[in-house]
Motif scaffolding. Sequence first.
Motif, PDB file in Angstrom:
ATOM      1  N   LEU A  56       0.834  -1.205   0.000  1.00  0.00           N
ATOM      2  CA  LEU A  56       0.000   0.000   0.000  1.00  0.00           C
ATOM      3  C   LEU A  56       0.870   1.256   0.000  1.00  0.00           C
ATOM      4  N   LYS A  57       1.958   1.198   0.757  1.00  0.00           N
ATOM      5  CA  LYS A  57       2.833   2.369   0.821  1.00  0.00           C
ATOM      6  C   LYS A  57       3.491   2.646  -0.530  1.00  0.00           C
ATOM      7  N   GLU A  59       2.236   1.924  -3.430  1.00  0.00           N
ATOM      8  CA  GLU A  59       1.226   2.507  -4.317  1.00  0.00           C
ATOM      9  C   GLU A  59       0.970   3.966  -3.960  1.00  0.00           C
ATOM     10  N   GLU A  60       0.962   4.249  -2.667  1.00  0.00           N
ATOM     11  CA  GLU A  60       0.778   5.628  -2.237  1.00  0.00           C
ATOM     12  C   GLU A  60       1.918   6.509  -2.747  1.00  0.00           C
ATOM     13  N   TYR A  61       3.142   5.938  -2.672  1.00  0.00           N
ATOM     14  CA  TYR A  61       4.316   6.725  -3.079  1.00  0.00           C
ATOM     15  C   TYR A  61       4.266   7.076  -4.561  1.00  0.00           C
ATOM     16  N   LYS A  63       1.629   7.395  -6.507  1.00  0.00           N
ATOM     17  CA  LYS A  63       0.354   7.880  -7.044  1.00  0.00           C
ATOM     18  C   LYS A  63       0.504   9.288  -7.638  1.00  0.00           C
ATOM     19  N   TYR A  66      -3.444  14.718  -6.828  1.00  0.00           N
ATOM     20  CA  TYR A  66      -4.880  14.472  -6.630  1.00  0.00           C
ATOM     21  C   TYR A  66      -5.733  15.030  -7.760  1.00  0.00           C
ATOM     22  N   THR A  77      -7.216   5.777  -3.552  1.00  0.00           N
ATOM     23  CA  THR A  77      -6.222   6.315  -2.608  1.00  0.00           C
ATOM     24  C   THR A  77      -6.855   6.554  -1.245  1.00  0.00           C
ATOM     25  N   ARG A  80      -7.055   3.241   0.403  1.00  0.00           N
ATOM     26  CA  ARG A  80      -5.719   2.834   0.873  1.00  0.00           C
ATOM     27  C   ARG A  80      -5.354   3.529   2.178  1.00  0.00           C
ATOM     28  N   LEU A  81      -5.651   4.831   2.245  1.00  0.00           N
ATOM     29  CA  LEU A  81      -5.275   5.581   3.441  1.00  0.00           C
ATOM     30  C   LEU A  81      -6.073   5.118   4.658  1.00  0.00           C
ATOM     31  N   ASP A 205       0.352  14.765   0.050  1.00  0.00           N
ATOM     32  CA  ASP A 205       1.222  13.724  -0.490  1.00  0.00           C
ATOM     33  C   ASP A 205       2.045  14.216  -1.676  1.00  0.00           C
ATOM     34  N   TYR A 242      -9.717  14.059   2.460  1.00  0.00           N
ATOM     35  CA  TYR A 242      -8.396  13.909   1.846  1.00  0.00           C
ATOM     36  C   TYR A 242      -7.659  15.240   1.791  1.00  0.00           C
TER      37      TYR A 242
END
Lengths: 319, 421
Positions: A56-57, A59-61, A63, A66, A77, A80-81, A205, A242
């Motif tokens: 997950l991290k 994928e977050e990194y 992305k 927004y 997202t 995921r968060l 992010d 978000y």
Amino acid sequence: MNSSKKKEGMMKPENGEKKISRRSFIKGLSIAAAAGSAGLVTGGCGSLGNTEEMGLKWEEYFKKNYRLMSQKEKDETVARLVRLAKMKDDRDIQMSNAEPRENVLYGYAFNISRCKGYMDCVEACVQENNLDRKSKTQYIRLFEMDSGQLDPTSGDGKYHHEVPVADKFYMGVQCYHCENAPCIKACPTKATWREPDGIVVVDYDWCIGCRYCLAACPYWGRRFNWGTPEVPEEEINRKQHYLGNRMRMKGVMEKCTFCVQRTRQGKLPACAEACPTGSRVFGNLLDPDSEIRFVLKNKKVFRFKEELGTDPKFWYFMD
Amino acid sequence: MSVRRDAKEKTMTTNPNQGRSFISDCMRWSLSGGIGFKIYIIALLAVMAVGAFSYTRQFQEGLIITGMSDIVSWGLYISNFTFFVGVAAAAVMLILPAYMLKDKDLHEVVIIGECVAVGALVMCLMFITVDMGGPLKVWHMIPGIGLFNWPSSILTWDMLVLNGYLALNSLVPLYILYCNYHNREPVGWKYKPFVFLSIFWAVSIHMTTAFLYQGLPARPFWNNPLLGPRFLASAFAAGPAVIMVVLIAIKQNTKYSVDEQIFLKLKRIIVVSAVINLLMLFSEVFKEFYTFTHHSLSAQYLFFGLEGHNSLVPWIWTAISLNIIGTLLFAFDPTKGNPRYLMVAAISLFTGIWIEKGFGLIIPGFVPSPMGEVVDYAPTSNEILITLGVLATGALVVTMLIKPALAVLLKYKEAKAKILK
């Protein structure tokens, strides 16, 4: 080796595996890891849980910003968060990505003849927006002013005594959500922008932490997370957005969002709701029947540092 | 494989191995030296290691371990960045006379100026990186993958011009040295267009960096049309002063002879720029204090202190004194170019400008804050160690570039002299 041959070789389909870019490879790997372990995690398997967290991290990194995400990517997202908050801190949060409402442009007005400097607004803002308690981050500041002055920089922003005080008046200061915001212009990565409803937001992010927006803001409306923000677990507001009060990380900018998590649900910002004197007026500038429109039309209204041409959506007024 | 080459090999050749031997030769030349040189390199590596260790701490804990705050949100890192952009830009003061005015003396040392520029640029990029809250997210700035706020954000302009200038200043000397290494004269049309481009580019890197500050209406101390030109004037004084110190070090420690004329010419460049810089300083001070407005509070804080906060006062007066002393020493040089004398003059001038363009420019821009707060800033020891680490890296880069460059130039000169005989 002949270089043209080399190129041809690279393009051959049987070498297709090598052709996958690093980014998509990692992404694929992380999705596989996440999918593979998801079922087991609920069964209580710790080590595989870490694999999912790692996935997950990753994928977050990788992305997108927004604003460039499709609705599906935005939902992903946010999901995921929420999942990461559960995994990392065993915290159940609700995270919204509610879009701006149709035909809404938010405006704020502050009544300097009513405010008595009680600071309930500041307290409510800290609670609502999960502001860092360690460094005592505050979006709102109240300045105690002497009569004859109308510039908060000449007032006392650190008063610490019983209020109200005779012959003093109070002026609240926060992000003004400028139409022509210097912070947005300054940001090198477009990590901050103005939403269609007039709220200036930050994609935490996406922010690289250069602090150029902070230098550009003429109102000192932005705050930086010098360290990791800390909020006691029991005080965390779990209703998050978000672009609003979700937990920030170290090294990013943050700011007042007119409580985007509340206002997009049709509620007032926490500060306006908490104010005991009714000095804070918030509403839709496009609605001719709104209180804010009444104030702008009938009261003596002014803006702070109007000469800079930033066109803030925040006015001061007197009864 | 033997990398030694004899006179027979000086004709044009397409042997691909030569490229490799150019690299290995250069690496050998960079690393070889006497005991003093080895101590110097080890000292630099030690400072770099301490800086790197300090940076890992900052990386883990965040910028909270620096002395910066929401009020003074840029500090030692950005101060140094600003100064070294000037040093990098100053290479143009050698390039312009050497190529445009065809000055033979300055042509001899133009490569050294470019090496100093490359070192300065490496430092600039490192200072920006260590100042970032999220250095791992820096890919967000890469156009295409990330989102580049161009042309709106001046920071994106700065990124472009700094990297472009780094490319120009690395590739042109590399090409010239590569040709000289093979005992060839560089082909004019292949590199001269880039030289002329780099002249304009040098001005642009410093103007853009000035515009970074100058364009902010929120900060009246920076929002001043003289900022850009004054950046250039101070850079064209401080940069050649740094280059002069490097040249004196070369003259005293290597076989490479640096002609007296070069020092005299550099001295003239420095004097003219330093005098213009002082005039502009006077103009700025006049504007701030003759009609004192709210916008002059930052200058008040810088020069005299404000509400009992006066941490910058001793710094700025030291800086101005050193600046004036340096300018006077260069202007009235009784020794007519004695290297030791020039060394003192150069060090006092660039130290003065370093303080003034760094601390004296960045910090007071933030004080008082837009809401009137007056807060002092002092860098923490961790911040200072990281800064020293970056400075040591810059010094190492400059040394590692200059050594092989001088070796190539020296060999080429000797070979040329032989042919002429």
